[in-house]
Design an enzyme around this catalytic site. Structure first.
Site, PDB file in Angstrom:
ATOM      1  CE1 TYR A  55      -3.037  -3.198   0.571  1.00 40.48           C
ATOM      2  CE2 TYR A  55      -3.404  -2.304   2.742  1.00 40.48           C
ATOM      3  CZ  TYR A  55      -3.428  -3.347   1.638  1.00 40.48           C
ATOM      4  OH  TYR A  55      -4.437  -4.320   1.883  1.00 40.48           O
ATOM      5  CG  HIS A 113      -0.793  -8.888   0.336  1.00 45.24           C
ATOM      6  ND1 HIS A 113      -0.495  -7.409   0.602  1.00 45.24           N
ATOM      7  CD2 HIS A 113      -2.045  -8.748   0.183  1.00 45.24           C
ATOM      8  CE1 HIS A 113      -1.438  -6.792   0.255  1.00 45.24           C
ATOM      9  NE2 HIS A 113      -2.519  -7.354  -0.005  1.00 45.24           N
TER      10      HIS A 113
HETATM   11  N1  LIG Z   1      -5.539  -8.670   1.694  1.00 49.68           N
HETATM   12  C1  LIG Z   1      -5.985  -8.065   0.683  1.00 49.68           C
HETATM   13  O1  LIG Z   1      -5.508  -8.559  -0.392  1.00 49.68           O
HETATM   14  C2  LIG Z   1      -6.752  -6.740   0.634  1.00 49.68           C
HETATM   15  C3  LIG Z   1      -7.608  -6.669  -0.500  1.00 49.68           C
HETATM   16  C4  LIG Z   1      -8.379  -5.280  -0.467  1.00 49.68           C
HETATM   17  C5  LIG Z   1      -8.552  -4.816   0.651  1.00 49.68           C
HETATM   18  N2  LIG Z   1      -7.836  -4.994   1.784  1.00 49.68           N
HETATM   19  C6  LIG Z   1      -7.979  -4.308   3.151  1.00 49.68           C
HETATM   20  O2  LIG Z   1      -9.354  -4.265   3.333  1.00 49.68           O
HETATM   21  C7  LIG Z   1      -9.556  -2.721   3.277  1.00 49.68           C
HETATM   22  C8  LIG Z   1     -11.074  -2.271   3.084  1.00 49.68           C
HETATM   23  O3  LIG Z   1     -11.174  -2.767   1.506  1.00 49.68           O
HETATM   24  P1  LIG Z   1     -11.300  -1.776   0.596  1.00 49.68           P
HETATM   25  O4  LIG Z   1     -10.820  -0.455   0.398  1.00 49.68           O
HETATM   26  O5  LIG Z   1     -10.914  -2.543  -1.046  1.00 49.68           O
HETATM   27  O6  LIG Z   1     -13.035  -1.665   0.468  1.00 49.68           O
HETATM   28  P2  LIG Z   1     -14.228  -1.186   1.339  1.00 49.68           P
HETATM   29  O7  LIG Z   1     -13.734  -0.744   2.819  1.00 49.68           O
HETATM   30  O8  LIG Z   1     -15.373  -2.174   1.143  1.00 49.68           O
HETATM   31  O9  LIG Z   1     -14.634   0.189   0.560  1.00 49.68           O
HETATM   32  C9  LIG Z   1     -13.906   1.475   0.443  1.00 49.68           C
HETATM   33  C10 LIG Z   1     -14.680   2.206  -0.502  1.00 49.68           C
HETATM   34  O10 LIG Z   1     -15.819   2.448  -0.012  1.00 49.68           O
HETATM   35  C11 LIG Z   1     -16.116   3.915   0.060  1.00 49.68           C
HETATM   36  N3  LIG Z   1     -16.674   4.166   1.470  1.00 49.68           N
HETATM   37  C12 LIG Z   1     -16.097   4.021   2.606  1.00 49.68           C
HETATM   38  N4  LIG Z   1     -16.971   4.119   3.706  1.00 49.68           N
HETATM   39  C13 LIG Z   1     -18.292   4.676   3.185  1.00 49.68           C
HETATM   40  C14 LIG Z   1     -19.530   4.874   3.772  1.00 49.68           C
HETATM   41  N5  LIG Z   1     -19.950   4.792   4.764  1.00 49.68           N
HETATM   42  N6  LIG Z   1     -20.488   5.357   2.620  1.00 49.68           N
HETATM   43  C15 LIG Z   1     -20.238   5.097   1.314  1.00 49.68           C
HETATM   44  N7  LIG Z   1     -18.944   5.007   0.850  1.00 49.68           N
HETATM   45  C16 LIG Z   1     -18.023   4.437   1.636  1.00 49.68           C
HETATM   46  C17 LIG Z   1     -14.609   4.503   0.198  1.00 49.68           C
HETATM   47  O11 LIG Z   1     -14.645   5.934  -0.313  1.00 49.68           O
HETATM   48  P3  LIG Z   1     -13.878   7.043   0.329  1.00 49.68           P
HETATM   49  O12 LIG Z   1     -12.616   6.491   0.943  1.00 49.68           O
HETATM   50  O13 LIG Z   1     -13.605   8.229  -0.870  1.00 49.68           O
HETATM   51  O14 LIG Z   1     -14.794   7.359   1.602  1.00 49.68           O
HETATM   52  C18 LIG Z   1     -13.878   3.679  -0.687  1.00 49.68           C
HETATM   53  O15 LIG Z   1     -14.037   3.975  -2.121  1.00 49.68           O
HETATM   54  C19 LIG Z   1      -8.441  -2.223   2.510  1.00 49.68           C
HETATM   55  O16 LIG Z   1      -8.266  -0.975   2.858  1.00 49.68           O
HETATM   56  C20 LIG Z   1      -7.298  -2.839   2.991  1.00 49.68           C
HETATM   57  O17 LIG Z   1      -6.970  -2.571   4.127  1.00 49.68           O
HETATM   58  C21 LIG Z   1      -7.004  -6.203   1.689  1.00 49.68           C
END
Ligand SMILES: NC(=O)c1ccc[n+]([C@@H]2O[C@H](COP(=O)([O-])OP(=O)(O)OC[C@H]3O[C@@H](n4cnc5c(N)ncnc54)[C@H](OP(=O)(O)O)[C@@H]3O)[C@@H](O)[C@H]2O)c1
Length: 283
Positions: A55, A113
């Site tokens: 990241y 990862h």
């Molecule tokens: N291990 C892996 O391979 C892997 C893969 C993917 C993710 N992850 C981890 O999981 C975390 C979360 O996954 P993700 O970031 O992919 O998806 P997520 O948390 O499901 O969604 C994030 C998205 O939703 C928006 N959002 C956040 N809160 C909101 C709300 N209350 N209402 C409307 N929209 C909202 C955010 O926009 P804004 O930011 O513009 O507010 C962003 O575009 C990552 O940050 C990472 O730490 C791990």
């Protein structure tokens, strides 16, 4: 309404350490905004940050932890070995780089990862994690995006080599991606499950069942989905760079979805919104 969990709830890991029930994700959080976002998350009550070498914002996470004034041992921070750093030597370097960049003395959790690479490389990465744990550089160990065949492979290695076991596993998990086989494996093997993309990147906010529950519980779509995740026994890791959403995503501990509504929301769809390395079959 009093419910079973609150933002300070935690699960006990095999390692003996506790992991907070809600994490804050920083994937795609721009490096110049990351410190402020993590500080906001800590201010509204999160005590668990999910970062990764891939990241490119571990330094900002470390800076935010130091600037928060919260004692280091009250914050749980994860990093992940870079997916391109599979194998003993490369994983060892990835761990050292993460420690150096973040400026932290230790991580609470380091995950592999993704299960990419050969069997030998995957098991070599685990050996590097165990050595880091023995040296006090990390407290608990885990994997991300492992399929059941990868988990079985690692379990056998851990048992035959008498190594510490898997504390945590992290996968994309939400009502449209239940991964029953993997979750059952974790339950049977005492592995705590983290859910990434817990709010499906806001792509299902207009789903009719979500809309119905939004109306019924007077909560936002994100809060309904995060509540579902916690009631499934997962640790959700929502990400946001928007201060109001960072707070919204931490405020779902004052209501409870009924058993009927949990069932209504749960589907048997397989609809990832991110990548899916669980099916990687390289041996
Ligand atoms: N291990 C892996 O391979 C892997 C893969 C993917 C993710 N992850 C981890 O999981 C975390 C979360 O996954 P993700 O970031 O992919 O998806 P997520 O948390 O499901 O969604 C994030 C998205 O939703 C928006 N959002 C956040 N809160 C909101 C709300 N209350 N209402 C409307 N929209 C909202 C955010 O926009 P804004 O930011 O513009 O507010 C962003 O575009 C990552 O940050 C990472 O730490 C791990």
């Amino acid at each position: 309404m009093a419910t079973k969990y609150d933002i300070t709830s935690a699960y006990r890991l095999k390692s003996g350490y506790e992991i907070p029930i809600l994490g804050f994700g920083v994937y795609k959080t721009p490096v110049d905004e990351c410190k402020e976002c993590v500080l906001k998350a800590l201010e509204v009550g999160y005590r668990h940050i999910d970062s990764a070498a891939a990241y490119f914002n571990e330094q900002a996470c470390g800076d935010a932890i130091r600037a928060s004034g919260i004692p280091r041992d009250k914050i749980f921070i994860t990093t992940k070995v870079h997916p391109k750093s599979q194998g003993y030597e490369k994983a060892k370097k990835s761990i050292e780089d993460s420690l150096k960049l973040s400026g932290l003395d230790y991580f609470d959790l380091i995950l592999i990862h993704a299960p990419y690479g050969s069997r030998e490389e995957r098991l070599g990465s685990w050996r590097a994690l165990v050595e880091a744990q023995q040296a006090g550089k990390v407290r608990s160990l885990g994997v991300s995006n492992y399929g059941v065949h990868h988990l079985d492979e690692l379990k056998e290695y851990i048992q035959t080599s008498k190594l510490p076991g898997i504390d945590v596993g992290q996968w994309e998990l939400h009502p449209w991606l239940g991964r029953k086989d993997i979750v059952d494996w974790c339950r049977a093997n005492d592995v705590v499950v983290q859910a990434y993309c817990p709010i499906v990147r806001a792509k299902r906010n207009d789903d009719p069942v979500v809309a119905k529950l939004v109306d019924k519980y007077k909560k936002t779509p994100a809060q309904i989905l995060l509540r579902w995740s916690v009631q499934m026994g997962f640790i959700p890791l929502p990400k946001s760079v928007t201060p109001s959403r960072i707070e919204e995503n931490a405020r779902f501990f004052d209501f409870e979805l009924s058993k009927e509504d949990m069932d209504l929301l749960t589907t048997d769809e397989y609809s990832p919104v991110a990548w899916d390395p669980t099916t990687d079959t390289q041996v």
